[in-house]
Design a protein around this motif. Sequence first.
Motif, PDB file in Angstrom:
ATOM      1  N   ALA A  26       0.827  -1.206   0.000  1.00  0.00           N
ATOM      2  CA  ALA A  26       0.000   0.000   0.000  1.00  0.00           C
ATOM      3  C   ALA A  26       0.862   1.258   0.000  1.00  0.00           C
ATOM      4  N   ARG A  82      -0.949   4.486  -1.490  1.00  0.00           N
ATOM      5  CA  ARG A  82      -2.301   4.370  -0.953  1.00  0.00           C
ATOM      6  C   ARG A  82      -2.351   4.581   0.564  1.00  0.00           C
ATOM      7  N   SER A 116      -3.937  -1.802   5.762  1.00  0.00           N
ATOM      8  CA  SER A 116      -4.515  -1.813   4.416  1.00  0.00           C
ATOM      9  C   SER A 116      -4.408  -3.196   3.785  1.00  0.00           C
ATOM     10  N   THR A 154      -7.711  -5.345   2.728  1.00  0.00           N
ATOM     11  CA  THR A 154      -7.976  -5.627   1.308  1.00  0.00           C
ATOM     12  C   THR A 154      -6.844  -6.468   0.719  1.00  0.00           C
ATOM     13  N   GLU A 213      -6.768  -8.725  -1.414  1.00  0.00           N
ATOM     14  CA  GLU A 213      -6.837  -8.963  -2.861  1.00  0.00           C
ATOM     15  C   GLU A 213      -6.130  -7.850  -3.646  1.00  0.00           C
ATOM     16  N   VAL A 214      -6.051  -6.649  -3.070  1.00  0.00           N
ATOM     17  CA  VAL A 214      -5.383  -5.539  -3.757  1.00  0.00           C
ATOM     18  C   VAL A 214      -3.875  -5.770  -3.825  1.00  0.00           C
ATOM     19  N   SER A 215      -3.314  -6.302  -2.762  1.00  0.00           N
ATOM     20  CA  SER A 215      -1.861  -6.514  -2.723  1.00  0.00           C
ATOM     21  C   SER A 215      -1.428  -7.769  -3.471  1.00  0.00           C
TER      22      SER A 215
END
Length: 295
Positions: free
Chosen positions: A22, A27, A224, A228, A230-232
């Motif tokens: 992130a 982010r 973060s 989430t 799935e974002v990383s």
Amino acid sequence: MTEQPLQIAFSPCPNDTFVFEAWAHGRVPGAPAIDVTFADIDITNGMAERGEFDILKVSYAVLPWVLDEYALLPCGGALGRGCGPLVLTLPPVPGSAGAGRSPMGGVDLTGRTVAVPSERSTAYLLFRLWAAEAVPGGVGEIVVLPFDEIMPAVRDGKVDAGLVIHEARFTYQEYGLHSLADMGEHWESTTGLPIPLGAIIAKRSLGEDRLRQLADVVRASVRSAWDTPEVSRPYVLGHAQEMDPSVADQHIGLYVNEFTADLGEAGYAAVRGLLTRAAAEGLVPALAPGALTFA
């Protein structure tokens, strides 16, 4: 004038990329920009000793040599239970000439060649504390190899044993190898403390306010990733050296835990315990009073 990005180096292993994804992608609100370099732990330990880079992921074992210039951040690292380095060998052959037996029930390492990921790694420090009891005759030559080359070297007979870290806990049997001893089990059984492995350090010259900000940024990046995952995932798997996704998930689950968000009292006790015990054995310099303080 635009502020220059901070220079940061950490490994491409899933726990590190998960923690820093992130932040690396902008982010984390208010976080300073960073320029990321991926490097094996032996490389980052050397960088810290030379004073290179603003922020580094290093072995806890290297702290006694670098804490004058760097501060230990109270988050972002790898410390936990059931996550210690393993000593691997080829399976012992019953009755083979010279094979011997160790007090741990496996191949005797007396005089044997052992591959390690770094001579300043926490893994090697834990190994030396273990070997002082389990290999009274002393091991032989120590060879430093990148961690991903150690299991093939043991399998191919280039070294007699290998000290492995990271996802090797989950994959060593695929190489036909035998776990002789678990350094984490030895540490936990003799101290009751969690296992300190990798630390995040930052230059003291950045100033106390910036160091506190960096700790907050690291915690926010960890949260973060947890919120989430799935974002990383593309970032994690993209740097995981063709690792099976399920192994990457196990790796993250083991090494990213409550101590990653904050060392806390137990985490600091583990770090002090390791470095104090190692100093008493003459393996590292003694820590100065207050050396582990955050800023």
